[in-house]
Design an enzyme around this catalytic site. Structure first.
Site, PDB file in Angstrom:
ATOM      1  N   ASP A   1       1.045  -1.049  -0.031  1.00  0.00           N
ATOM      2  CA  ASP A   1      -0.083  -0.065  -0.089  1.00  0.00           C
ATOM      3  C   ASP A   1       0.838   1.279   0.118  1.00  0.00           C
ATOM      4  O   ASP A   1       2.087   1.168   0.621  1.00  0.00           O
ATOM      5  CB  ASP A   1      -0.872  -0.066   1.193  1.00  0.00           C
ATOM      6  CG  ASP A   1      -1.872   1.151   1.497  1.00  0.00           C
ATOM      7  OD1 ASP A   1      -2.231   1.625   0.492  1.00  0.00           O
ATOM      8  OD2 ASP A   1      -1.995   1.707   2.642  1.00  0.00           O
TER       9      ASP A   1
ATOM     10  N   ASP B   1      -0.051   5.084   0.902  1.00  0.00           N
ATOM     11  CA  ASP B   1      -0.213   6.014   1.911  1.00  0.00           C
ATOM     12  C   ASP B   1      -0.112   5.549   3.354  1.00  0.00           C
ATOM     13  O   ASP B   1      -1.176   4.523   3.509  1.00  0.00           O
ATOM     14  CB  ASP B   1      -1.450   7.020   1.666  1.00  0.00           C
ATOM     15  CG  ASP B   1      -1.441   7.627   0.107  1.00  0.00           C
ATOM     16  OD1 ASP B   1      -0.460   8.217  -0.097  1.00  0.00           O
ATOM     17  OD2 ASP B   1      -2.460   7.374  -0.620  1.00  0.00           O
TER      18      ASP B   1
HETATM   19 MG   LIG Z   1      -2.854   3.334   3.474  1.00  0.00          MG
END
Ligand SMILES: [Mg+2]
Ligand SMILES: [Zn+2]
Length: 198
Positions: A9, A11
């Site tokens: 992932d 962010d």
């Molecule tokens: Mg995230």
């Protein structure tokens, strides 16, 4: 022989989340300047490569659909991320993004898709296009939806979070559980190293 991958992932894993006080939300960076790396991301990515994994970003980016930022800004953020990592010898192999949102303001991106995590679409596409063995791969994220997507795709999962896992209770109720919890990406890379070598 198939490859194996570490799906990341973006962010909250690679870069810091931003608190938008006036909106009362925590969200992705909306500007290039707001994109700030967590420490030792390059070290983690180099370790994945050394262990024989492809590094693949799988990220929901509904911010264009929500008009939080433009496609141009999104591309500039991508360039900055890749350039700075490359400078340190840490290369991202592939990136997969979902730009959709069911309530998006831009018609093109307003839909219920198969790629938005918790659905495993991004991981499945990457696996198909790059000959990845999902059962030998890992998904690392800071959200429940990351873990759900990883589990659905048949990967092992690591949740980035504090050791006293606040999300674990919610996940328990949803019937998903990460294989491991780590406080940051570098620590997660050490977990994978131990698993590979054991
Ligand atoms: Mg995230
Ligand atoms: Zn999508």
């Amino acid at each position: 022989m198939k490859d194996k991958a570490v799906f990341l992932d973006r962010d909250g894993v690679i870069n810091e989340l931003i608190y938008y006080k006036e909106l009362g939300i925590i969200d992705s960076p909306f500007t290039v300047k707001q994109f700030r790396f967590f420490p030792d991301i390059d070290k983690a990515i180099k370790k994945f490569r050394k262990l024989g994994f492809k590094t693949i970003i799988v990220s929901n980016q509904p911010g264009i659909a929500k008009k939080n930022y433009t496609i141009e800004t999104f591309e500039k953020i991508r360039e900055k991320m890749k350039k700075e990592l490359k400078k340190k010898g840490a290369e991202i192999d592939f990136e997969y993004y979902c730009f959709h949102h069911p309530e998006g303001k831009i018609k093109k991106f307003r839909k219920i898709c198969n790629c938005r995590k918790p659905k495993p679409g991004l991981l499945l596409s990457a696996a198909k296009e790059h000959n990845i063995d999902l059962s030998k791969s890992w998904m690392i994220g800071d959200g429940i939806t990351d873990i759900q997507a990883g589990v659905s795709a048949g990967c092992k999962t690591i949740l980035i979070g504090r050791m006293k896992c606040e999300l674990c209770k919610i996940m328990e109720e949803k019937g998903v559980k990460p294989d491991f919890v780590a406080p940051n990406l570098y620590k997660a890379s050490l977990i994978i190293e131990r698993q590979v070598r054991s």
